[in-house]
Design a protein around this motif. Structure first.
Motif, PDB file in Angstrom:
ATOM      1  N   SER A 358      -7.401   1.390   1.291  1.00 11.03           N
ATOM      2  CA  SER A 358      -6.235   0.898   0.567  1.00 11.03           C
ATOM      3  C   SER A 358      -5.364   2.055   0.091  1.00 11.03           C
ATOM      4  CB  SER A 358      -6.691   0.077  -0.642  1.00 11.03           C
ATOM      5  OG  SER A 358      -5.543  -0.272  -1.386  1.00 11.03           O
ATOM      6  N   PRO A 359      -4.076   2.011   0.418  1.00 11.06           N
ATOM      7  CA  PRO A 359      -3.166   3.046  -0.074  1.00 11.06           C
ATOM      8  C   PRO A 359      -2.713   2.758  -1.508  1.00 11.06           C
ATOM      9  CG  PRO A 359      -1.963   1.495   1.286  1.00 11.06           C
ATOM     10  CD  PRO A 359      -3.406   1.038   1.289  1.00 11.06           C
ATOM     11  N   LEU A 360      -3.073   1.590  -2.025  1.00 12.99           N
ATOM     12  CA  LEU A 360      -2.703   1.256  -3.404  1.00 12.99           C
ATOM     13  C   LEU A 360      -3.679   1.969  -4.329  1.00 12.99           C
ATOM     14  CD1 LEU A 360      -2.386  -2.305  -2.245  1.00 12.99           C
ATOM     15  CD2 LEU A 360      -0.620  -1.418  -3.755  1.00 12.99           C
ATOM     16  N   ASP A 362      -5.119   1.588  -7.682  1.00 16.38           N
ATOM     17  CA  ASP A 362      -5.241   0.734  -8.872  1.00 16.38           C
ATOM     18  C   ASP A 362      -5.758   1.550 -10.054  1.00 16.38           C
ATOM     19  OD1 ASP A 362      -4.653  -1.460  -7.184  1.00 16.38           O
ATOM     20  OD2 ASP A 362      -6.783  -1.644  -6.639  1.00 16.38           O
TER      21      ASP A 362
ATOM     22  N   MET B 175       5.086   2.634   3.200  1.00 12.05           N
ATOM     23  CA  MET B 175       4.054   3.655   3.087  1.00 12.05           C
ATOM     24  C   MET B 175       4.327   4.816   4.041  1.00 12.05           C
ATOM     25  SD  MET B 175       0.052   2.829   3.422  1.00 12.05           S
ATOM     26  CE  MET B 175       0.176   2.104   5.047  1.00 12.05           C
ATOM     27  N   ILE B 254      -1.449  -4.946   5.241  1.00 11.19           N
ATOM     28  CA  ILE B 254      -1.837  -4.204   4.047  1.00 11.19           C
ATOM     29  C   ILE B 254      -3.169  -4.718   3.496  1.00 11.19           C
ATOM     30  CG2 ILE B 254      -0.426  -5.668   2.501  1.00 11.19           C
ATOM     31  CD1 ILE B 254      -1.285  -1.926   2.020  1.00 11.19           C
ATOM     32  N   ARG B 257      -6.190  -3.120   4.818  1.00 13.52           N
ATOM     33  CA  ARG B 257      -6.455  -1.803   4.232  1.00 13.52           C
ATOM     34  C   ARG B 257      -7.234  -1.939   2.917  1.00 13.52           C
ATOM     35  NH1 ARG B 257      -3.104   2.355   6.464  1.00 13.52           N
ATOM     36  NH2 ARG B 257      -4.094   3.646   4.870  1.00 13.52           N
ATOM     37  N   ILE B 258      -6.850  -2.938   2.144  1.00 13.23           N
ATOM     38  CA  ILE B 258      -7.553  -3.149   0.870  1.00 13.23           C
ATOM     39  C   ILE B 258      -8.999  -3.576   1.163  1.00 13.23           C
ATOM     40  CG2 ILE B 258      -7.562  -4.468  -1.285  1.00 13.23           C
ATOM     41  CD1 ILE B 258      -4.472  -4.731  -0.933  1.00 13.23           C
ATOM     42  N   CYS B 259      -9.156  -4.437   2.166  1.00 10.24           N
ATOM     43  CA  CYS B 259     -10.497  -4.894   2.545  1.00 10.24           C
ATOM     44  C   CYS B 259     -11.358  -3.731   3.038  1.00 10.24           C
ATOM     45  CB  CYS B 259     -10.414  -5.967   3.626  1.00 10.24           C
ATOM     46  SG  CYS B 259      -9.775  -7.529   3.015  1.00 10.24           S
ATOM     47  N   HIS B 260     -10.731  -2.821   3.731  1.00  8.58           N
ATOM     48  CA  HIS B 260     -11.434  -1.635   4.222  1.00  8.58           C
ATOM     49  C   HIS B 260     -12.103  -0.921   3.045  1.00  8.58           C
ATOM     50  CE1 HIS B 260     -11.822   2.467   5.834  1.00  8.58           C
ATOM     51  NE2 HIS B 260     -11.705   1.959   7.050  1.00  8.58           N
ATOM     52  N   SER B 261     -11.374  -0.755   1.970  1.00  7.19           N
ATOM     53  CA  SER B 261     -11.945  -0.135   0.763  1.00  7.19           C
ATOM     54  C   SER B 261     -12.999  -1.036   0.135  1.00  7.19           C
ATOM     55  CB  SER B 261     -10.846   0.164  -0.258  1.00  7.19           C
ATOM     56  OG  SER B 261      -9.966   1.146   0.240  1.00  7.19           O
ATOM     57  N   THR B 335      -6.898  -6.593  -5.943  1.00  6.51           N
ATOM     58  CA  THR B 335      -7.466  -5.255  -6.083  1.00  6.51           C
ATOM     59  C   THR B 335      -8.833  -5.248  -5.402  1.00  6.51           C
ATOM     60  OG1 THR B 335      -8.595  -5.769  -8.144  1.00  6.51           O
ATOM     61  CG2 THR B 335      -6.328  -4.932  -8.309  1.00  6.51           C
ATOM     62  N   VAL B 336      -9.311  -4.061  -5.127  1.00  4.11           N
ATOM     63  CA  VAL B 336     -10.638  -3.905  -4.531  1.00  4.11           C
ATOM     64  C   VAL B 336     -11.676  -4.540  -5.462  1.00  4.11           C
ATOM     65  CG1 VAL B 336     -12.388  -2.222  -3.842  1.00  4.11           C
ATOM     66  CG2 VAL B 336      -9.976  -1.846  -3.234  1.00  4.11           C
TER      67      VAL B 336
END
Ligand SMILES: Cc1ncc(C[n+]2csc(CCOP(=O)(O)OP(=O)(O)O)c2C)c(N)n1
Ligand code: SF4
Lengths: 478, 356
Positions: A358-360, A362, B175, B254, B257-261, B335-336
Motif C-alpha cells: 500500500s502506498p497509503l 496510515d 502516485m 489501489i 496494493r492495500i491487500c498486498h500489505s 486501512t490495512v
C-alpha cells in the motif's frame, strides 16, 4: 421538376446497383419527390466533376439519409445521431488529403448535434457540411424539428408549433455567420430548376474549397419532405418556394478567400518524431542513476505535511528520488484536489527493501511537519518510536507525544539565511535523511538537481544542505 | 535501462506513445485531467495529434472518426465523462473499431467527488452503452502497469477490433513510482477495413447497421464469438502467496496494493492470507476463483464499490465457498488494520461454523 433532376443521370460516384440495399436494387429508399435523392445526385455529380471519388469519405448521419452509403461508391462512415462533425474531425485529422463530407438533416445537425456542428465550425475544420433542412424529422415519422415553422402541425405539435412553448425556428446559416472561422456559408434550395442550378454551384464550391484546403464550408439546402408535410411532391416544392424561403432567405452569406481569423501568433508545430527521437523525448534527461544499495534498517513510511506552497510535494519527490537512486522500492502519493485548496498539502512516501504494498501511509514512522495544523492533524497517527521533525520557525507548540523521537529545527530561518525564501523543505529532508541514516548525504546531493525545478538555485540549495548538516552537528542531533 | 519516477497518469501517456497511439482526444475532468495534460504536451511535442474536444460526446466520436481512418486512438476520462460516451462506445463496438479509453474512477453517483471509487466497474466491464457488447478491461495497480498496460492496449484493440479500457483510479494515477520506459515503439499497420480516402479503401464501409434481423443476429454472434476468444486468450491475473492460502483477497487497482500489505500483516498474525489480483476484469479470471471455491478456500473481495466485482466473484464461486465482501464507498479506502480485523473476525466465525 422531378423530371429535371433525372437529367443528371447516374454518376460514377454512385454504385450502378445498390447491393448494400438489396440484391439487384436500382432505386433509392427515398419517397417520391424527396429532396434527399436530388441533393445526393448533385453531390455525386460534383464528386465526379472534381475527380475526387477515390479521396472522398462520405459521412452518413442518422435520419432518412442514414443509408447514403447504399449509393455512394466512395469511402463511407455511418455516424451516430448528430455527431458527424466530430467524426469528421477525427477523420480529417488522420487522413488530411481525404475529402470529408458531412451530410446532415435538421434534427441531426440543429437539434441533437448542435454542439458538434458549432465547434467544428469554430475550429474551422477543413471539411464540407451539407445541411438538409426539411423542417421536420423525416425518418421518425414527422415530429417537430428545430427548423419547423411556427404554426406548423407535426406529430409532436398537433396544435401547431408554438413560439412560447417550442421557441422560434432556427436559422442555421445565420448562426454559422456569427462564427468567424467558416470560409463559405450559403443557403440554397431545390424548389425550382433555377434554384437547383445555384445549389449545384454551391455544392461544387464547397467541395472545391476543401480540395484547396481553405477551411470549413457550410451549405444549407432547403429540401422537401412531401411524405411528412402531407403534400404532393409538386405542392411541396411550391410551398418551399413560396413559404419556406420567407423564413429562410436564400443566398450566399460568406465566401471568404481564406480563413478570416489568422492564428494570433505564428507558432511552430513540432514535426513527427521517429522512434529514436520519440524514445529520447519520453525517457528525458532525468533517468535516475541506480547506485549501490544500502540496506535499510526499517521500511520508511514517511508523511510530509504543511501549507500548500511550502514545497511539501517536492520534498516527498526528493525523498523518493533518493530512495530510487539507492535501488530501493519507492512510492509517492500526494493529497490532492479540494484538500489542497484548503491550503494544506501532504504527501506519503514509502521507501522499502521489498515491493511497496500500500502506498497509503496510515501510520507513519517518519513525520515531517512544516506548519501547526499539520502537527495537530498527524501527531496522533504516528507509530510509537516514530521520528517527528518539526519546523520550529513556524510551528510554535511542542509535540505532546512522549513515545516518539522529536527534533525541532528552524527550517525556514536556516533557508532564509542561505538566501532561499522557500527552501525549508530542503532543510527538513536533509535533517530527516541524516538523522535517520536512511540515505547518505552524497546521494541526497546527487538527487537534488534531478528534482529541483529552478536550476539557477542549485548551488544555493547544495550549500543549504551543508549548512543544515553543520547545524545538526552543532546541536548534537547527528 | 534506467527508470524514471513518474505518476501513473504520465506513465499512461508514455505507454500510449510507445504503443503507437497517434491521436489523443480529451476533455478535462478530475482525476483524469493530468492524462490529457500530459498528452497535450507529449503528443504535440512528438508531432502526434492532441485535441481538446467540446465534450466527451464529441471525444468519443472523434475517436470513432480517427479509428475509422485507421489511426491508433485514445482518450482518458472519469465516471461522468465515460457515462456520456456510452452511445459512442456502443457504436465503436458495433462498427468493430479499435480504441483505448482510460477511466480514472471517482466517487459517484452524480457529481459525487473526486476521490477514488471502483464504482464504474459495471458500466465499463459490462458495456456501458446499449446493445450486447464487451470491452477488454485492464486493471493496473502501479505506475509501471499504467505504462505497460496502456502500451499493450493498442495491440489488443487492433487484434480484436475492440475498445480496450484501462480501468484505474485516482490513487494509481496520482502516485509516483519508478517506471521503466521499455520496449520498442509499436506502430499500427494499415487496416484492410479502414477508410483512408484512397482508391484502395474506397469500397470500405464503417457502420454498425444491419437492417435485417438475420444479419444483425449474425453480427452479434460474431461479436460474441470474439469475446469468447478474448476470454481464452487475454485473461491475466497475479496470485500472491497463494500456495498455502487459508483465505484469498480478491482486489484490483489501489485496493490490491492495500491487500498486498494486509497479506503480510495477517501472516504476522498467523493467518495465511493471499491475494488474487485480476489484471483483466473482462475477461474475468473466473477459473481461478472457481478453483479456490472448489477447494473451499474462502474469498474476501475488497472493493471501493457496492460490490460490483464481488458479484462476478460470487458468480464464479457458485456457492461453493464463503465470499466475504469488504466494501468501502464515497472515496475512502480501507486501512490495512481494518482489513486485518475483518479477516480475523470472519475467519473466527467461519472456523466455529465449520467445526460445529
Ligand atoms: C440518440 C438518438 N436519438 C434519437 C434517435 C431517433 N432518430 C432517428 S432519425 C431522427 C430524426 C432525424 O431527423 P432529421 O435529422 O431532420 O433527418 P430527416 O430524417 O428529416 O432527413 C431521430 C430523432 C436516434 N437514432 N438516436
Ligand atoms: S420521409 Fe421525407 S425526408 Fe424521408 S425519405 Fe420520405 S420524403 Fe424524404
Amino acid at each position: 421538376m422531378i423530371g429535371q433532376v433525372q437529367k443528371f443521370g447516374k454518376s460514377h460516384s454512385f454504385y450502378d446497383i445498390y447491393e448494400r440495399k438489396g440484391e439487384g436494387e436500382q432505386s433509392t429508399h427515398y419517397c417520391p419527390g424527396c429532396g434527399h435523392g436530388t441533393i445526393q445526385k448533385l453531390i455525386a455529380q460534383a464528386i465526379d466533376d472534381l475527380k475526387i471519388q477515390d479521396r472522398t469519405i462520405f459521412l452518413s448521419p442518422v435520419g432518412c439519409s442514414v443509408f447514403a452509403y447504399y449509393y455512394y461508391d466512395t469511402g463511407n462512415i455511418q455516424c451516430s445521431h448528430g455527431r458527424a462533425p466530430a467524426v469528421a474531425t477525427g477523420v480529417k485529422r488522420t487522413v488530411k488529403d481525404a475529402i470529408v463530407i458531412s451530410y446532415q438533416g435538421d434534427g441531426d445537425l440543429a437539434g441533437i448535434g448542435m454542439t458538434e456542428i458549432v465547434h467544428a465550425a469554430n475550429r474551422g475544420e477543413p471539411i464540407t457540411v451539407f445541411f438538409i433542412n426539411n423542417a421536420i424529422y423525416g425518418m421518425t415519422g414527422g415530429q417537430m424539428a428545430p427548423t419547423t415553422p411556427l404554426g406548423r402541425k407535426t406529430l409532436t405539435t398537433p396544435f401547431g408549433r408554438d413560439r412560447d412553448r417550442d421557441g422560434m425556428p432556427m436559422g442555421m446559416a445565420e448562426l454559422m455567420q456569427a462564427i468567424a472561422a467558416p470560409v463559405f456559408i450559403e443557403r440554397c434550395s431545390v424548389a425550382t430548376p433555377k434554384e437547383l442550378l445555384k445549389t449545384r454551384k454551391a455544392v461544387h464550391k464547397a467541395l472545391q474549397n476543401q480540395i484547396d484546403g481553405k477551411g470549413f464550408s457550410f451549405v444549407e439546402i432547403l429540401s422537401p419532405c412531401p411524405t411528412n408535410w402531407g403534400m404532393t411532391p409538386v405542392d411541396a416544392r411550391t410551398w418551399m418556394d413560396q413559404q419556406m424561403t420567407l423564413l429562410y432567405p436564400l443566398g450566399n452569406f460568406r465566401d471568404a478567400v481564406v480563413q478570416q481569423e489568422e492564428q494570433p501568433a505564428e507558432h511552430e508545430v513540432p514535426l513527427w518524431l521517429d522512434d529514436e527521437a520519440l524514445v529520447e523525448l519520453l525517457k528525458g534527461a532525468s533517468d535516475v542513476p541506480v547506485m549501490r544499495m544500502e540496506p535499510l534498517s526499517e521500511t520508511q513510511r514517511v508523511k510530509i505535511a504543511g501549507f500548500g506552497g511550502q514545497g511539501v510535494l517536492s520534498a516527498g519527490e526528493l525523498v523518493a528520488t533518493c530512495g530510487m537512486s539507492e535501488g530501493l522500492a519507492v512510492s509517492w502519493l500526494p493529497s490532492y484536489g479540494p484538500e489542497m485548496r484548503g491550503g494544506s498539502a501532504n504527501v506519503s512516501v514509502t521507501l522499502s527493501m521489498d515491493e511497496v504494498g500500500s502506498p497509503l501511509v496510515d501510520h507513519p514512522n517518519v513525520l515531517l511537519v512544516m506548519n501547526g495544523p499539520s502537527l495537530d492533524h498527524f501527531e496522533d497517527q504516528v507509530v510509537e518510536h516514530a521520528l517527528v521533525l518539526v519546523n520550529s520557525s513556524i510551528v510554535t507548540r511542542k509535540v505532546r507525544r512522549t513515545d516518539v523521537r522529536t527534533i525541532y529545527i528552524p527550517a525556514t530561518e536556516l533557508a532564509q539565511e542561505a538566501g532561499l525564501v522557500s527552501a525549508a523543505n530542503v532543510v527538513m529532508v536533509t535533517a530527516y535523511l541524516l538523522i535517520s541514516k536512511a540515505i547518505p548525504l552524497d546521494t541526497l546531493k546527487r538527487c537534488i538537481p534531478l528534482v529541483l525545478r529552478k536550476k539557477a538555485f542549485l548551488e544555493k540549495n547544495l550549500s543549504l544542505v551543508e549548512r543544515t548538516m553543520v547545524y545538526l552537528q552543532e546541536n548534537g542531533m547527528v | 535501462m534506467g527508470k524514471r519516477l513518474m505518476k501513473g497518469n504520465e506513465a499512461a501517456v508514455h505507454g500510449a506513445l510507445m504503443g503507437g497511439c497517434t491521436h489523443f482526444f480529451g476533455y478535462p475532468i478530475t482525476p483524469a485531467s493530468e492524462i490529457s495534460q500530459a498528452a497535450a504536451y507529449y503528443f504535440t511535442a512528438a508531432g502526434r495529434t492532441f485535441l481538446q474536444a467540446e465534450s466527451e460526446v464529441s471525444v468519443i466520436n472523434m475517436l470513432y472518426g480517427a479509428a475509422s481512418a485507421g489511426a491508433r486512438v485514445m482518450t482518458a476520462s472519469s465516471g461522468p465523462g465515460i457515462a456520456l460516451m456510452g452511445e459512442g462506445l456502443s457504436y465503436l463496438a458495433g462498427a468493430k473499431l479499435p480504441s483505448v479509453v482510460i477511466d480514472m474512477q471517482r466517487a459517484g453517483p452524480g457529481l459525487g467527488n473526486i476521490w477514488p471509487e471502483q464504482s464504474d466497474y459495471n458500466m465499463v466491464v459490462k458495456g456501458g452503452g446499449h446493445g450486447n457488447y464487451s470491452n477488454i478491461t485492464l486493471t493496473p495497480a502501479s505506475a509501471q502497469e499504467m505504462f505497460d498496460f496502456t502500451r499493450k492496449a493498442f495491440e489488443l484493440a487492433d487484434k480484436y477490433r475492440m475498445t480496450v479500457f484501462i480501468l484505474s483510479d485516482a490513487y494509481i494515477g496520482q502516485m509516483m513510482e519508478p517506471v521503466e520506459i521499455s520496449g520498442p515503439v509499436l506502430h499500427g499497420q494499415r487496416k484492410d477495413w479502414a477508410v483512408y480516402g484512397d482508391a484502395q479503401s474506397r469500397e470500405n464501409l464503417i457502420s454498425s447497421i444491419y437492417m435485417s434481423p438475420a444479419l444483425q443476429r449474425k453480427h452479434n454472434e460474431e461479436l460474441q464469438h470474439t469475446y469468447r476468444q478474448v476470454e481464452q486468450e487475454v485473461v491475466d491475473y497475479e496470485l500472491y502467496m497463494a500456495d498455502d492460502a487459508e483465505i484469498v483477497f480478491v482486489a484490483y487497482g489501489i485496493v490490491a496494493r492495500i491487500c498486498h500489505s494486509a497479506v503480510h500483516a495477517l501472516r504476522e498474525q498467523g493467518i495465511k492470507a493471499s491475494l488474487l489480483r485480476p489484471k483483466t476484469v473482462f475477461p474475468f479470471p473466473k477459473n481461478v476463483v472457481e478453483d479456490f471455491a472448489k477447494r473451499r478456500i474462502p474469498l474476501a473481495v475488497v472493493e471501493l464499490s457496492s460490490g460490483q466485482m464481488a458479484d462476478d466473484v460470487s458468480l464464479a464461486a457458485n456457492g461453493n465457498v464463503e465470499v466475504f465482501r469488504y466494501l468501502t464507498m464515497g472515496g475512502e479506502t480501507p486501512t490495512v488494520a481494518e482489513l486485518v480485523a475483518s479477516v480475523q473476525r470472519d475467519m473466527a466465525t467461519l472456523g466455529s461454523r465449520r467445526s460445529s
